[in-house]
Structures are given as structure tokens and as C-alpha cells.
Design a protein around this motif. Structure first.
Motif, PDB file in Angstrom:
ATOM      1  N   LYS A  37       0.829  -1.211   0.000  1.00 30.57           N
ATOM      2  CA  LYS A  37       0.000   0.000   0.000  1.00 30.57           C
ATOM      3  C   LYS A  37       0.861   1.257   0.000  1.00 30.57           C
ATOM      4  CE  LYS A  37      -4.028  -2.052   2.267  1.00 30.57           C
ATOM      5  NZ  LYS A  37      -4.910  -2.038   3.464  1.00 30.57           N
ATOM      6  N   TRP A  73       0.921   4.024  -2.787  1.00 33.49           N
ATOM      7  CA  TRP A  73       0.662   5.431  -2.441  1.00 33.49           C
ATOM      8  C   TRP A  73       1.813   6.317  -2.906  1.00 33.49           C
ATOM      9  CZ3 TRP A  73       3.496   8.744   0.624  1.00 33.49           C
ATOM     10  CH2 TRP A  73       2.893   9.974   0.900  1.00 33.49           C
ATOM     11  N   GLN A 102       1.658   6.819  -6.635  1.00 33.01           N
ATOM     12  CA  GLN A 102       0.621   7.779  -6.995  1.00 33.01           C
ATOM     13  C   GLN A 102       1.013   9.193  -6.576  1.00 33.01           C
ATOM     14  OE1 GLN A 102      -2.725   5.951  -5.027  1.00 33.01           O
ATOM     15  NE2 GLN A 102      -3.305   4.777  -6.836  1.00 33.01           N
ATOM     16  N   SER A 103       1.659   9.286  -5.389  1.00 33.80           N
ATOM     17  CA  SER A 103       2.112  10.595  -4.926  1.00 33.80           C
ATOM     18  C   SER A 103       3.161  11.179  -5.867  1.00 33.80           C
ATOM     19  CB  SER A 103       2.679  10.467  -3.508  1.00 33.80           C
ATOM     20  OG  SER A 103       3.176  11.689  -3.049  1.00 33.80           O
TER      21      SER A 103
END
Length: 260
Positions: free
Chosen positions: A144, A148, A151-152
Motif C-alpha cells: 500500500k 501510495w 501515486q504521490s
């Protein structure tokens, strides 16, 4: 765990009176399952969560040592006890050396020793299961976090690619990020020099102006003149739009500023 809320152990022996004795010994503490041969035992093992297998060595179809070697392949964390006669000691030692048995106990066994052995192996099994769950949870968390972060990073690259200045603020209205065009307009060399500053120390937004921006934002009118304090101490006027997000209480909070 079984439906009874007890951990399950599996007792295997081709003599029914021995199975009955083992069942009576453990029935109050564990969910005791029984099998009369290795094939039946393996079928039970594939269908149930078994913490400990207790098997006699001398059985038809497959010996106890052979059975426990198969158990080790199917459920390696399952703990294994081999019941042996004195003439089967070599087979028991060989099984231990192969890692297929945690403990062997001579027949006829001492009931107190057998109960203590199973209690100890249950604790070992629970510790192994807990550690395995921790490892699996850590892997999921890492996945995860990696997702994340990916995507960040994509979001940061997108923001940096925009031609207008973008300032992102957190719930406390501290500056989290300013993209490269924004840093240039504000005359800062890097994000480190402006990050964590209160947004009002850079963007001059008094209460009246903030309300005006909010009203324009809700009407769909985005740009208005806004004064900013640049890194060199000068004040400049820029066209800006304030972005608001609604929190869980329904209050609109400032989350970002677009300017050029």
C-alpha cells in the motif's frame, strides 16, 4: 479455530482404543479430531486448521514418520508428535533429523508428559501463526505504501508540469508543496525554504478577501488578484484562485492556491 472456539489437534492411530484414550485426554481443552490411518489424516488436515498432529508410528498404509513428513509438506507450521515403541526409536530419531517431528514419546506414554508436550507445541504454533500474520500484514502495508508513493510521485510530477503556480496546503494551512513555476513566481530556490510556512505568511489573505474567494469559488469564478510576499521581501500582485475542500463537519477548508 473450530466452531467450538477451541484449537484443533489431530490424533492418528489404527487402534480405536488408543484413539479413544487420546480423545478423552484432550477433549476438554481442544477440538480433537481422529483418524485411523495416514490417508484419512491427510484428508482431515487439508480441510481443517490443525495445530498439532499426534500420530502412532506403526500403522498400515503409511507409518507415522511417513505421515508426519507429508504433514510437514502440506502444513509446515503444524506441530507434530510421534508415539513410538522402544523398537521404533531409530525411526523416530530419523524423523526428527529430517525435521518432520517436533517430539517423540514412548508408548505407553505418561499422560502428564503428553499433555505438557501438546500445551508447549500449541504455544509454539500460536507464536508461529502470529509471526506469520505480522509478516503478511507488513507485506500488505508495504504494498500500500509503495502504491501510495507511486501515486504521490505521479501527482507531484503532474503538478510540476503545470505552467501556473500551484501551492498545496494541509488541514492546518501549512504549506506542503509548491511546484517549480510557483517557486519561480515567489522567488524561492527550493521547496525546503517555504515548506511548512503558514500560508498567510506568503499569501496575503485577510478574512474579507478569503470570504470573497470562497464566494467566487462556489459560483465558479476562479481568479482574483492576490498579493504575495516573495522571498526577497517584496510584495507582488498575482492572479490567483483558492481551492477549498469540505471536511467531515461540512466546513470548507483551504487546500490549495493556483496563481500566475
Amino acid at each position: 479455530m473450530s466452531d467450538k472456539g477451541k484449537q484443533a489437534i489431530l490424533c492418528v492411530d489404527d487402534e480405536q482404543d488408543i484413539l479413544d484414550s487420546l480423545y478423552d485426554t484432550f477433549m476438554d481443552t481442544y477440538d480433537v479430531k481422529t483418524a485411523i490411518n495416514g490417508v484419512e489424516a491427510l484428508n482431515i488436515l487439508t480441510e481443517s486448521e490443525i495445530a498439532v498432529v499426534i500420530s502412532d508410528q506403526r500403522m498400515p498404509i503409511m507409518t507415522g514418520a511417513m505421515l508426519l513428513q507429508e504433514v510437514n509438506k502440506i502444513k509446515p507450521r503444524c506441530k507434530k508428535v510421534l508415539l513410538t515403541g522402544y523398537s521404533d526409536i531409530d525411526a523416530a530419531v530419523d524423523a526428527i533429523n529430517k525435521g518432520a517431528v517436533n517430539k517423540y514419546i514412548h508408548k505407553p506414554w505418561d499422560e502428564h508428559e503428553l499433555i505438557e508436550t501438546v500445551e508447549h507445541l500449541i504455544k509454539m504454533y500460536n507464536a508461529d501463526e502470529f509471526m506469520n500474520k505480522m509478516i503478511e500484514d507488513s507485506k500488505k502495508i508495504k504494498t500500500k505504501i509503495d502504491k501510495w508513493k507511486y501515486q504521490s510521485d505521479l501527482l507531484e510530477q503532474f503538478i510540476d508540469s503545470c505552467q501556473m503556480g500551484i501551492c498545496v496546503v494541509d488541514a492546518m494551512e501549512n504549506i506542503v508543496m509548491v511546484n517549480k513555476p510557483g517557486l519561480k513566481l515567489l522567488k524561492y530556490d527550493s521547496i525546503d525554504a517555504i515548506k511548512d510556512k503558514k500560508v498567510d505568511t506568503v499569501f496575503i489573505i485577510d478574512s474579507n478577501k478569503r470570504q470573497a474567494f470562497r464566494e467566487l469559488y462556489e459560483k465558479g469564478t476562479f481568479y482574483q488578484l492576490l498579493e504575495v510576499k516573495q522571498a526577497d521581501g517584496n510584495t507582488a500582485g498575482l492572479q490567483a484562485s483558492l481551492t477549498y475542500l469540505t471536511d467531515e463537519k461540512g466546513v470548507k477548508q483551504l487546500r490549495g492556491i493556483l496563481f500566475n
